[in-house]
Design an enzyme around this catalytic site. Structure first.
Site, PDB file in Angstrom:
ATOM      1  N   ASP A 210       0.852  -1.207   0.000  1.00 52.29           N
ATOM      2  CA  ASP A 210       0.000   0.000   0.000  1.00 52.29           C
ATOM      3  C   ASP A 210       0.880   1.247   0.000  1.00 52.29           C
ATOM      4  OD1 ASP A 210       0.148  -1.229   2.999  1.00 52.29           O
ATOM      5  OD2 ASP A 210       0.471   0.923   3.002  1.00 52.29           O
ATOM      6  N   ASP A 212       0.618   3.675   2.286  1.00 51.11           N
ATOM      7  CA  ASP A 212       0.406   4.290   3.594  1.00 51.11           C
ATOM      8  C   ASP A 212      -0.656   5.380   3.437  1.00 51.11           C
ATOM      9  OD1 ASP A 212       1.171   3.910   6.331  1.00 51.11           O
ATOM     10  OD2 ASP A 212       2.056   5.891   6.292  1.00 51.11           O
TER      11      ASP A 212
HETATM   12  N1  ADE Z   1       2.340  -3.111   6.748  1.00 51.57           N
HETATM   13  C1  ADE Z   1       1.810  -3.038   5.522  1.00 51.57           C
HETATM   14  N2  ADE Z   1       1.477  -1.772   5.209  1.00 51.57           N
HETATM   15  C2  ADE Z   1       1.798  -1.012   6.272  1.00 51.57           C
HETATM   16  C3  ADE Z   1       1.713   0.369   6.567  1.00 51.57           C
HETATM   17  N3  ADE Z   1       1.206   1.227   5.700  1.00 51.57           N
HETATM   18  N4  ADE Z   1       2.146   0.778   7.780  1.00 51.57           N
HETATM   19  C4  ADE Z   1       2.672  -0.089   8.656  1.00 51.57           C
HETATM   20  N5  ADE Z   1       2.777  -1.402   8.435  1.00 51.57           N
HETATM   21  C5  ADE Z   1       2.361  -1.872   7.256  1.00 51.57           C
END
Ligand code: ADE
Length: 272
Positions: A210, A212
């Site tokens: 992703d 974030d």
């Molecule tokens: N693991 C997968 N995506 C994450 C994110 N955006 N923040 C923290 N841990 C994660």
């Protein structure tokens, strides 16, 4: 020369490896408590391997509750020389897209609720983590990923956060713009520090799931998206691991970067 033994700490999709011979789940005891789960041992192309599900089978340990010290100690007791960490992460870079892999080489440790050292009372040591991952092992992971046709980024800074909640948009922008982090996750620390204290080579393969919460065109992090990407990546992760025995070789020469001698000049307390 010692025999190479690869230890993989990762998710459930990783340890269903075709061709793993003499596969056996083993309970390993450690003075640091119980590891996350039993450890699957076996041989892949003649090389001893160990697979440890970081969150336990059934995903029962939250990132703050993973028994990091017991996990590293249990792998060391089994004879592991090289630890590959495989984990999910969010991306702070447009060009590091969901589905890509990053072989991380730096960390910013923002965790605060975990035991971070094997040392302390009665025996003090300060190992260097200026270069927290093993360049030799990292290079093998990059080569394995490229050979599998995986889009892999060679190097990146991983911000380790405590969680379990994801970051706010303000935090996400700060980590990206002010701190220069490339990816974010909840599990690589203190794992990497403990591997160094245990004199194990350590490389981290972060699978981007992703963007974030900084990205204007993407919404908040959604655990369903993460699971979807991870499930889609399981084959790629297994493919990468399958190539490591041939790349690392059975006879392990001393680590050219000194990971296996990290304590040589680190102990402050005189031995009894
Ligand atoms: N693991 C997968 N995506 C994450 C994110 N955006 N923040 C923290 N841990 C994660």
């Amino acid at each position: 020369m010692t025999d190479t033994m690869i230890g993989v700490i990762g998710g459930s999709g990783l340890y269903q490896i075709d061709g793993l011979q003499d596969a056996e789940w083993r309970a390993v005891e450690s003075p640091w408590g119980a590891p996350s789960d039993e450890i699957l041992t076996g041989r892949l192309d003649g090389m001893a391997m160990a697979f440890l599900p970081r969150h336990g089978r059934g995903h029962v340990h939250a990132p703050s509750d993973v028994p990091y010290r017991a996990n590293i100690d249990a792998l060391k007791r089994l004879g592991v020389t090289d630890v590959i960490s495989v984990s999910a992460c969010g991306s702070f870079r447009e060009e590091m897209a969901p589905g890509d892999f990053v072989v991380v080489d730096q960390f910013i440790d923002r965790t605060f609720a975990r035991a971070k050292s094997f040392f302390g009372k009665g025996c003090v040591a300060h190992v260097s983590v200026a270069h927290p991952t093993c360049p030799r092992l990292g290079a093998a992971c990059v080569e394995a990923a490229r050979a599998e046709g995986i889009k892999v980024h060679d190097g990146g800074t991983y911000l380790a956060m405590e969680g379990p909640q994801f970051s706010s948009m303000a935090e996400s922008k700060m980590y990206r713009d002010a701190w220069g982090a490339d990816v974010i996750g909840m599990t690589n620390m203190p794992e990497a520090k403990l591997a160094r204290e245990a004199e194990l080579c350590y490389a981290s393969v972060a699978m981007i799931t992703d963007y974030d919460s900084w990205h204007p065109d993407h919404g908040a992090v959604d655990i369903n998206d993460i699971i979807r990407i991870l499930t889609g990546n399981a084959d790629k992760g297994r493919g990468l691991v399958r190539r490591l025995p041939a790349l690392l070789g059975a006879d392990r020469a001393p680590c050219p970067h000194g990971c296996d001698r990290a304590l040589e000049f680190a102990l402050m307390t005189a031995p009894d």
